[in-house]
Write a protein that holds these residues in place. Structure first.
Motif, PDB file in Angstrom:
ATOM      1  N   VAL A 263     -63.339  -3.362 -65.846  1.00 19.09           N
ATOM      2  CA  VAL A 263     -64.584  -3.664 -65.146  1.00 19.09           C
ATOM      3  C   VAL A 263     -64.504  -3.005 -63.772  1.00 19.09           C
ATOM      4  CG1 VAL A 263     -66.136  -5.447 -64.284  1.00 19.09           C
ATOM      5  CG2 VAL A 263     -64.742  -5.895 -66.317  1.00 19.09           C
ATOM      6  N   ALA A 264     -65.513  -2.216 -63.444  1.00 20.95           N
ATOM      7  CA  ALA A 264     -65.620  -1.592 -62.132  1.00 20.95           C
ATOM      8  C   ALA A 264     -66.966  -1.964 -61.542  1.00 20.95           C
ATOM      9  CB  ALA A 264     -65.510  -0.073 -62.243  1.00 20.95           C
ATOM     10  N   SER A 265     -66.999  -2.201 -60.250  1.00 20.58           N
ATOM     11  CA  SER A 265     -68.274  -2.591 -59.633  1.00 20.58           C
ATOM     12  C   SER A 265     -68.268  -2.277 -58.147  1.00 20.58           C
ATOM     13  CB  SER A 265     -68.524  -4.093 -59.832  1.00 20.58           C
ATOM     14  OG  SER A 265     -67.778  -4.844 -58.894  1.00 20.58           O
ATOM     15  N   ASN A 266     -69.415  -2.602 -57.533  1.00 20.96           N
ATOM     16  CA  ASN A 266     -69.545  -2.475 -56.082  1.00 20.96           C
ATOM     17  C   ASN A 266     -68.886  -3.631 -55.348  1.00 20.96           C
ATOM     18  OD1 ASN A 266     -71.258  -4.576 -56.675  1.00 20.96           O
ATOM     19  ND2 ASN A 266     -73.045  -3.733 -55.611  1.00 20.96           N
ATOM     20  N   ASN A 267     -68.181  -4.482 -56.059  1.00 22.26           N
ATOM     21  CA  ASN A 267     -67.477  -5.668 -55.554  1.00 22.26           C
ATOM     22  C   ASN A 267     -68.414  -6.857 -55.387  1.00 22.26           C
ATOM     23  OD1 ASN A 267     -65.230  -7.143 -54.791  1.00 22.26           O
ATOM     24  ND2 ASN A 267     -65.380  -6.584 -52.630  1.00 22.26           N
ATOM     25  N   LEU A 268     -69.638  -6.621 -54.945  1.00 24.46           N
ATOM     26  CA  LEU A 268     -70.567  -7.717 -54.685  1.00 24.46           C
ATOM     27  C   LEU A 268     -70.957  -8.455 -55.959  1.00 24.46           C
ATOM     28  CD1 LEU A 268     -72.931  -5.905 -52.142  1.00 24.46           C
ATOM     29  CD2 LEU A 268     -71.077  -7.500 -51.622  1.00 24.46           C
ATOM     30  N   ILE A 269     -71.048  -7.748 -57.073  1.00 24.80           N
ATOM     31  CA  ILE A 269     -71.450  -8.383 -58.334  1.00 24.80           C
ATOM     32  C   ILE A 269     -70.266  -8.635 -59.256  1.00 24.80           C
ATOM     33  CG2 ILE A 269     -73.750  -7.316 -58.246  1.00 24.80           C
ATOM     34  CD1 ILE A 269     -72.654  -5.457 -60.593  1.00 24.80           C
ATOM     35  N   HIS A 270     -69.072  -8.350 -58.797  1.00 22.71           N
ATOM     36  CA  HIS A 270     -67.923  -8.308 -59.694  1.00 22.71           C
ATOM     37  C   HIS A 270     -67.662  -9.647 -60.385  1.00 22.71           C
ATOM     38  CE1 HIS A 270     -64.601  -5.660 -60.971  1.00 22.71           C
ATOM     39  NE2 HIS A 270     -63.947  -6.792 -61.172  1.00 22.71           N
ATOM     40  N   ASN A 271     -67.594 -10.699 -59.609  1.00 25.76           N
ATOM     41  CA  ASN A 271     -67.282 -12.002 -60.202  1.00 25.76           C
ATOM     42  C   ASN A 271     -68.357 -12.441 -61.188  1.00 25.76           C
ATOM     43  OD1 ASN A 271     -64.910 -12.136 -58.743  1.00 25.76           O
ATOM     44  ND2 ASN A 271     -65.807 -13.327 -57.075  1.00 25.76           N
ATOM     45  N   GLU A 272     -69.609 -12.201 -60.828  1.00 27.59           N
ATOM     46  CA  GLU A 272     -70.718 -12.570 -61.706  1.00 27.59           C
ATOM     47  C   GLU A 272     -70.655 -11.768 -63.012  1.00 27.59           C
ATOM     48  OE1 GLU A 272     -75.618 -13.050 -61.532  1.00 27.59           O
ATOM     49  OE2 GLU A 272     -74.550 -11.954 -59.938  1.00 27.59           O
ATOM     50  N   LEU A 273     -70.324 -10.486 -62.904  1.00 28.68           N
ATOM     51  CA  LEU A 273     -70.230  -9.633 -64.085  1.00 28.68           C
ATOM     52  C   LEU A 273     -69.096 -10.101 -65.001  1.00 28.68           C
ATOM     53  CD1 LEU A 273     -70.953  -7.170 -65.770  1.00 28.68           C
ATOM     54  CD2 LEU A 273     -69.686  -5.740 -64.143  1.00 28.68           C
ATOM     55  N   ILE A 274     -67.959 -10.418 -64.427  1.00 29.38           N
ATOM     56  CA  ILE A 274     -66.833 -10.887 -65.229  1.00 29.38           C
ATOM     57  C   ILE A 274     -67.151 -12.218 -65.902  1.00 29.38           C
ATOM     58  CG2 ILE A 274     -64.498 -11.867 -65.033  1.00 29.38           C
ATOM     59  CD1 ILE A 274     -63.771  -9.518 -63.280  1.00 29.38           C
ATOM     60  N   GLU A 275     -67.818 -13.097 -65.193  1.00 28.67           N
ATOM     61  CA  GLU A 275     -68.203 -14.385 -65.782  1.00 28.67           C
ATOM     62  C   GLU A 275     -69.078 -14.176 -67.002  1.00 28.67           C
ATOM     63  OE1 GLU A 275     -70.036 -16.660 -62.725  1.00 28.67           O
ATOM     64  OE2 GLU A 275     -68.179 -16.863 -61.543  1.00 28.67           O
ATOM     65  N   GLU A 276     -70.015 -13.268 -66.923  1.00 29.60           N
ATOM     66  CA  GLU A 276     -70.911 -13.004 -68.059  1.00 29.60           C
ATOM     67  C   GLU A 276     -70.159 -12.375 -69.228  1.00 29.60           C
ATOM     68  OE1 GLU A 276     -73.876 -13.986 -68.533  1.00 29.60           O
ATOM     69  OE2 GLU A 276     -74.429 -14.668 -66.531  1.00 29.60           O
ATOM     70  N   LEU A 277     -69.237 -11.465 -68.915  1.00 29.96           N
ATOM     71  CA  LEU A 277     -68.448 -10.828 -69.961  1.00 29.96           C
ATOM     72  C   LEU A 277     -67.542 -11.851 -70.659  1.00 29.96           C
ATOM     73  CD1 LEU A 277     -67.503  -7.498 -68.143  1.00 29.96           C
ATOM     74  CD2 LEU A 277     -69.038  -7.734 -70.098  1.00 29.96           C
ATOM     75  N   GLN A 278     -66.967 -12.748 -69.880  1.00 30.19           N
ATOM     76  CA  GLN A 278     -66.103 -13.778 -70.446  1.00 30.19           C
ATOM     77  C   GLN A 278     -66.911 -14.750 -71.321  1.00 30.19           C
ATOM     78  OE1 GLN A 278     -62.441 -14.244 -69.955  1.00 30.19           O
ATOM     79  NE2 GLN A 278     -62.975 -12.088 -69.715  1.00 30.19           N
ATOM     80  N   ALA A 279     -68.102 -15.083 -70.862  1.00 26.12           N
ATOM     81  CA  ALA A 279     -68.958 -15.990 -71.640  1.00 26.12           C
ATOM     82  C   ALA A 279     -69.365 -15.324 -72.962  1.00 26.12           C
ATOM     83  CB  ALA A 279     -70.197 -16.353 -70.830  1.00 26.12           C
ATOM     84  N   ALA A 280     -69.660 -14.023 -72.916  1.00 24.75           N
ATOM     85  CA  ALA A 280     -70.020 -13.299 -74.132  1.00 24.75           C
ATOM     86  C   ALA A 280     -68.852 -13.259 -75.106  1.00 24.75           C
ATOM     87  CB  ALA A 280     -70.470 -11.889 -73.787  1.00 24.75           C
ATOM     88  N   ALA A 281     -67.648 -13.079 -74.574  1.00 25.52           N
ATOM     89  CA  ALA A 281     -66.472 -13.022 -75.441  1.00 25.52           C
ATOM     90  C   ALA A 281     -66.203 -14.341 -76.145  1.00 25.52           C
ATOM     91  CB  ALA A 281     -65.245 -12.619 -74.600  1.00 25.52           C
ATOM     92  N   ARG A 282     -66.623 -15.428 -75.529  1.00 27.31           N
ATOM     93  CA  ARG A 282     -66.380 -16.761 -76.138  1.00 27.31           C
ATOM     94  C   ARG A 282     -67.378 -17.107 -77.217  1.00 27.31           C
ATOM     95  NH1 ARG A 282     -65.248 -18.030 -70.601  1.00 27.31           N
ATOM     96  NH2 ARG A 282     -67.359 -18.866 -70.325  1.00 27.31           N
ATOM     97  N   THR A 283     -68.488 -16.373 -77.292  1.00 31.34           N
ATOM     98  CA  THR A 283     -69.518 -16.715 -78.279  1.00 31.34           C
ATOM     99  C   THR A 283     -69.098 -16.292 -79.681  1.00 31.34           C
ATOM    100  OG1 THR A 283     -70.661 -14.610 -77.910  1.00 31.34           O
ATOM    101  CG2 THR A 283     -71.362 -16.508 -76.599  1.00 31.34           C
TER     102      THR A 283
END
Length: 283
Positions: A263-283
């Motif tokens: 995951v690469a980002s501008n840092n500002l959205i990083h945590n939010e992006l990871i949270e969404e990716l983790q939630a998708a992986a759990r589905t």
């Protein structure tokens, strides 16, 4: 300079200058061969292509680097057997190298074969496992992205800065569709399905190295992909970091050369992006 940091010049030869020269020469040759492919093979899957141009460009880059730095180690995509296990082993076999050049001669071969102008030459130099030089060259647009550790990242000689979007809803993201159709591709399709309604849009253009360069240049707010190899990521990782962005694995752990799900980002959205990716992986 920190005593633990390597000099960027050895014997009067600049690491960055050599990387730039290699990328420019290989890129010019690659572009000259576009539309004249005579041999096309598959590697890991039908989505993982290789041409005589990939192999020729890697030989060109390797020969140029060896001429300047004969004691340095070299890891190139075309010198490694297909598949994630082979690429992980190839990197592990070079883990003791003081200086290791990590090269993808044509990142985006499928695009190249089809004449879609989104492919790149990716060249990184790692010193004791840490990337210290990263160069990504786009021959189609003649854009050269360059970073040195601690000295910033540049395109067209201008310093790059990551995008300033602070939420996913305002962000343009990119990803890629992995060659592994059994695990990585289904996982990423779930991520795309989860994220698409929550972001401004998602692009899938087919070159991880260029996507990372675009994050560094502020053209994308973030990028993620599964099952990449070190040569896909190494140069772009430094571009992102030196432009003020953040690089981690898919769980948020710090990036290193062995990371495959990034995951690469501008840092500002990083945590939010990871949270969404983790939630998708759990589905």
């Amino acid at each position: 300079m920190d005593a633990n940091q390597p000099e960027s010049i050895i014997g009067g030869k600049s690491f960055t200058a050599v990387a730039v020269n290699c990328a420019a020469k290989a890129g010019e040759w690659i572009k000259s061969k576009m539309g004249s492919i005579t041999q096309l093979d598959t590697k890991y899957s039908m989505h993982d292509l290789v041409t005589e141009v990939d192999k020729g460009a890697e030989r060109m880059i390797r020969n140029l680097i060896v001429t300047h730095f004969p004691t340095h180690s070299f890891l190139g995509e075309e010198g490694v057997e297909p598949g994630p296990e082979a690429s992980a082993k190839a990197l592990q076999d070079k883990s003791d190298a003081e200086y290791l050049w990590i090269v993808d001669p044509v990142d985006g071969t499928t695009n190249y074969v089809h004449g879609f102008p989104f492919f790149s030459v990716s060249i990184a130099l790692a010193h004791r496992g840490q990337v210290i030089v990263g160069v990504v060259y786009d021959p189609s647009k003649d854009e050269l992205f360059v970073a040195e550790r601690g000295k910033g990242a540049y395109v067209h000689g201008r310093k790059m800065q990551v995008a300033n979007e602070s939420t996913l809803s305002h962000s343009l993201l990119a990803t890629g569709f992995p060659a592994d159709q059994h695990v990585a591709l289904p996982a990423n399709l779930k991520s795309v399905q989860a994220l698409a309604p929550k972001v401004r849009n998602i692009r899938v253009a087919g070159s991880a190295a260029l996507h990372l360069a675009y994050v560094a240049a502020g053209r994308l707010s973030g990028f993620w992909e599964y099952n990449l190899s070190s040569w896909d990521i190494a140069a772009g990782s430094l571009l992102v970091q030196e432009a003020g962005g953040r690089m981690t694995d898919i769980t948020g752990e710090s990036y290193h050369l062995g990371v495959r799900n990034i995951v690469a980002s501008n840092n500002l959205i990083h945590n939010e992006l990871i949270e969404e990716l983790q939630a998708a992986a759990r589905t």
